[in-house]
Design a protein around this motif. Structure first.
Motif, mmCIF file in Angstrom:
data_model
loop_
_atom_site.group_PDB
_atom_site.id
_atom_site.type_symbol
_atom_site.label_atom_id
_atom_site.label_comp_id
_atom_site.label_asym_id
_atom_site.label_seq_id
_atom_site.Cartn_x
_atom_site.Cartn_y
_atom_site.Cartn_z
ATOM 1 N N ALA A 139 0.860 -1.182 0.000
ATOM 2 C CA ALA A 139 0.000 0.000 0.000
ATOM 3 C C ALA A 139 0.898 1.235 0.000
ATOM 4 C CB ALA A 139 -0.910 0.002 1.230
ATOM 5 N N PRO A 140 0.361 2.415 -0.340
ATOM 6 C CA PRO A 140 1.170 3.633 -0.240
ATOM 7 C C PRO A 140 1.671 3.846 1.183
ATOM 8 C CG PRO A 140 -0.837 4.042 -1.480
ATOM 9 C CD PRO A 140 -0.989 2.684 -0.863
ATOM 10 N N GLU A 141 2.876 4.376 1.307
ATOM 11 C CA GLU A 141 3.473 4.631 2.618
ATOM 12 C C GLU A 141 3.484 6.140 2.891
ATOM 13 O OE1 GLU A 141 7.564 3.658 5.118
ATOM 14 O OE2 GLU A 141 7.582 3.608 2.935
ATOM 15 N N THR A 186 -1.722 3.581 10.496
ATOM 16 C CA THR A 186 -1.339 3.002 11.789
ATOM 17 C C THR A 186 -0.380 1.826 11.631
ATOM 18 O OG1 THR A 186 -3.317 1.586 11.745
ATOM 19 C CG2 THR A 186 -3.504 3.717 12.874
ATOM 20 N N THR A 187 -0.334 1.238 10.431
ATOM 21 C CA THR A 187 0.526 0.080 10.178
ATOM 22 C C THR A 187 1.402 0.344 8.977
ATOM 23 O OG1 THR A 187 -1.184 -1.405 11.024
ATOM 24 C CG2 THR A 187 0.594 -2.396 9.742
ATOM 25 N N LYS A 188 2.689 0.145 9.116
ATOM 26 C CA LYS A 188 3.624 0.354 7.999
ATOM 27 C C LYS A 188 3.361 -0.676 6.913
ATOM 28 C CE LYS A 188 8.592 0.886 7.143
ATOM 29 N NZ LYS A 188 8.579 2.332 6.853
ATOM 30 N N ASP A 231 12.126 11.337 12.958
ATOM 31 C CA ASP A 231 10.679 11.268 12.850
ATOM 32 C C ASP A 231 10.313 9.908 12.321
ATOM 33 O OD1 ASP A 231 8.106 13.099 12.732
ATOM 34 O OD2 ASP A 231 8.079 11.801 10.970
ATOM 35 N N ASP A 232 9.181 9.356 12.764
ATOM 36 C CA ASP A 232 8.810 8.015 12.336
ATOM 37 C C ASP A 232 8.083 8.002 11.002
ATOM 38 O OD1 ASP A 232 5.897 7.550 14.514
ATOM 39 O OD2 ASP A 232 6.331 9.003 12.938
ATOM 40 N N GLY A 233 7.854 9.196 10.419
ATOM 41 C CA GLY A 233 7.292 9.242 9.090
ATOM 42 C C GLY A 233 5.801 9.055 9.028
ATOM 43 N N LEU A 234 5.113 8.895 10.171
ATOM 44 C CA LEU A 234 3.666 8.684 10.149
ATOM 45 C C LEU A 234 2.971 9.729 10.979
ATOM 46 C CD1 LEU A 234 3.529 4.810 10.513
ATOM 47 C CD2 LEU A 234 3.431 6.180 8.444
#
Length: 234
Positions: A139-141, A186-188, A231-234
């Protein structure tokens, strides 16, 4: 994320997937790109012939007539550039002087295309957020503005060639929706399980897993040693 167009890997057609994910619709097929590739090959052949059939350059070209495509589904950056020209979009090297603004403030750009080991990746802003549209992902990240700079730096360190997409991207439903509401994740996304992926997939998978120490080191190098938190990117 359901509004975002995301082609997943089919064989080795990552160039096709990269273009369509960037443009957010199924604009190109492998046949379309093959036609562009053959056209470029013909132009190159004519150019070489004009310089003389007896030249060493023409002999070498005749032995390997095409570097723009092959039967595996590979397409060169020249093919991708030609395809994007029909949308008024050009590519500039991330390391070129004309991309200085994009390198210093990548979040102000619109999109990037990255290549390594013949694998092509589209990274694009949709709405007000950035997304990694790698066709090898399930899926897109979602990528935060801060993590975008770190992510591009990571890709560069891993040997990726990065291009800045310049010009107006076509309108798409996802952009309209995400201008009004922000996407959450919520999920990578995971990497697709396939026996027919590019040889570098495991390396890319490893480098894309968040490594706080590496991100912190990169962030410090970008800020001349001043403290920066990853940063965790989310």
């Amino acid at each position: 994320m359901e509004y975002i167009y995301h082609e997943k890997q089919d064989g080795l057609l990552c160039a096709q997937h990269c273009l369509n994910n960037l443009l957010q619709n199924s604009y190109f097929t492998a046949v379309d790109l093959g036609t562009i590739g053959r056209g470029l090959d013909a132009l190159e052949a004519n150019f070489m012939a004009e310089r003389g059939y007896s030249t060493e350059e023409f002999r070498r070209f005749s032995e390997h007539p095409s570097e723009n495509m092959d039967d595996s589904g590979f397409f060169s950056v020249q093919v991708i550039q030609k395809a994007l020209e029909s949308f008024g979009i050009t590519l500039a090297s991330y390391d070129s002087p004309q991309s200085l603004e994009a390198k210093e403030h990548p979040e102000r750009s619109k999109a990037f295309i990255c290549n390594h080991d013949a694998h092509w990746i589209a990274i694009r802003k949709i709405g007000t957020q950035w997304f990694n549209l790698n066709s090898l992902l399930s899926a897109p990240e979602l990528i935060s503005d801060l993590h975008l700079s770190l992510f591009l730096t990571q890709l560069s360190l891993e040997g990726y060639t990065i291009f800045v997409a310049q010009g107006a991207l076509p309108d798409c439903e996802a952009d309209q929706v995400l201008q009004l509401m922000k996407a959450t994740q919520t999920t990578k996304p995971s990497f697709l399980e396939s026996d027919h992926q590019h040889t570098h997939t495991q390396d890319y998978n490893a480098q894309s897993i968040e490594d706080e120490e590496l991100q912190a080191a990169i962030a410090m190098s970008l800020t001349d040693g001043t403290e920066a938190k990853p940063d965790d990117g989310l």
